[in-house]
Design a protein around this motif. Sequence first.
Motif, short mmCIF file in Angstrom:
data_model
loop_
_atom_site.label_atom_id
_atom_site.label_comp_id
_atom_site.label_asym_id
_atom_site.label_seq_id
_atom_site.Cartn_x
_atom_site.Cartn_y
_atom_site.Cartn_z
N ALA A 103 0.81 -1.21 0.00
CA ALA A 103 0.00 0.00 0.00
C ALA A 103 0.84 1.26 0.00
O ALA A 103 0.46 2.27 -0.59
N ILE A 104 1.99 1.22 0.65
CA ILE A 104 2.81 2.45 0.71
C ILE A 104 4.11 2.35 -0.07
O ILE A 104 4.73 3.37 -0.34
N GLY A 105 4.51 1.13 -0.46
CA GLY A 105 5.82 0.96 -1.09
C GLY A 105 5.84 0.91 -2.59
O GLY A 105 6.90 1.00 -3.20
N GLY A 106 4.67 0.76 -3.19
CA GLY A 106 4.64 0.66 -4.65
C GLY A 106 5.50 -0.50 -5.14
O GLY A 106 5.46 -1.59 -4.57
N GLU A 107 6.29 -0.27 -6.16
CA GLU A 107 7.13 -1.32 -6.73
C GLU A 107 8.24 -1.77 -5.78
O GLU A 107 8.79 -2.85 -5.94
N LYS A 108 8.57 -0.96 -4.78
CA LYS A 108 9.63 -1.31 -3.83
C LYS A 108 9.06 -1.88 -2.53
O LYS A 108 9.69 -1.80 -1.48
N TRP A 109 7.86 -2.47 -2.60
CA TRP A 109 7.20 -2.97 -1.40
C TRP A 109 8.02 -4.02 -0.68
O TRP A 109 7.97 -4.11 0.54
N ARG A 110 8.80 -4.81 -1.40
CA ARG A 110 9.60 -5.87 -0.75
C ARG A 110 10.59 -5.29 0.25
O ARG A 110 10.87 -5.92 1.27
N ASP A 111 11.09 -4.09 -0.02
CA ASP A 111 12.01 -3.44 0.91
C ASP A 111 11.33 -3.09 2.24
O ASP A 111 12.00 -2.84 3.23
N LEU A 112 10.01 -3.05 2.23
CA LEU A 112 9.25 -2.68 3.43
C LEU A 112 8.71 -3.87 4.20
O LEU A 112 8.01 -3.69 5.21
#
Length: 95
Positions: free
Chosen positions: A45-54
């Motif tokens: 929901a907040i990371g977009g394409e970089k959600w895995r980093d979150l």
Amino acid sequence: MKYCSAACRSHGVNATDQQLEATIVTLLQARAHDSTFCPSDAARAIGGEKWRDLMEPARRAARRMVARGELQITQGGIVVDPSTAKGAIRLRTPR
């Protein structure tokens, strides 16, 4: 602030951590009381394409919320201790 562990305390809480906690609350409120969801939903929901980093920050946010009694972490439908949970977890409203 109530921390889930010494590691969490040493990391501290930044704006992204606060945003993840708020997103988890929003996701809890949007679901039926007996449903669960994955921390990846908050990360996406907040990371977009970089959600895995979150993902780890989302799990830390969930552990802090468990420490405050705001949610439960489950595996296989059973509430687990967040400090020892390994692998896939689900989040739900406390029962």
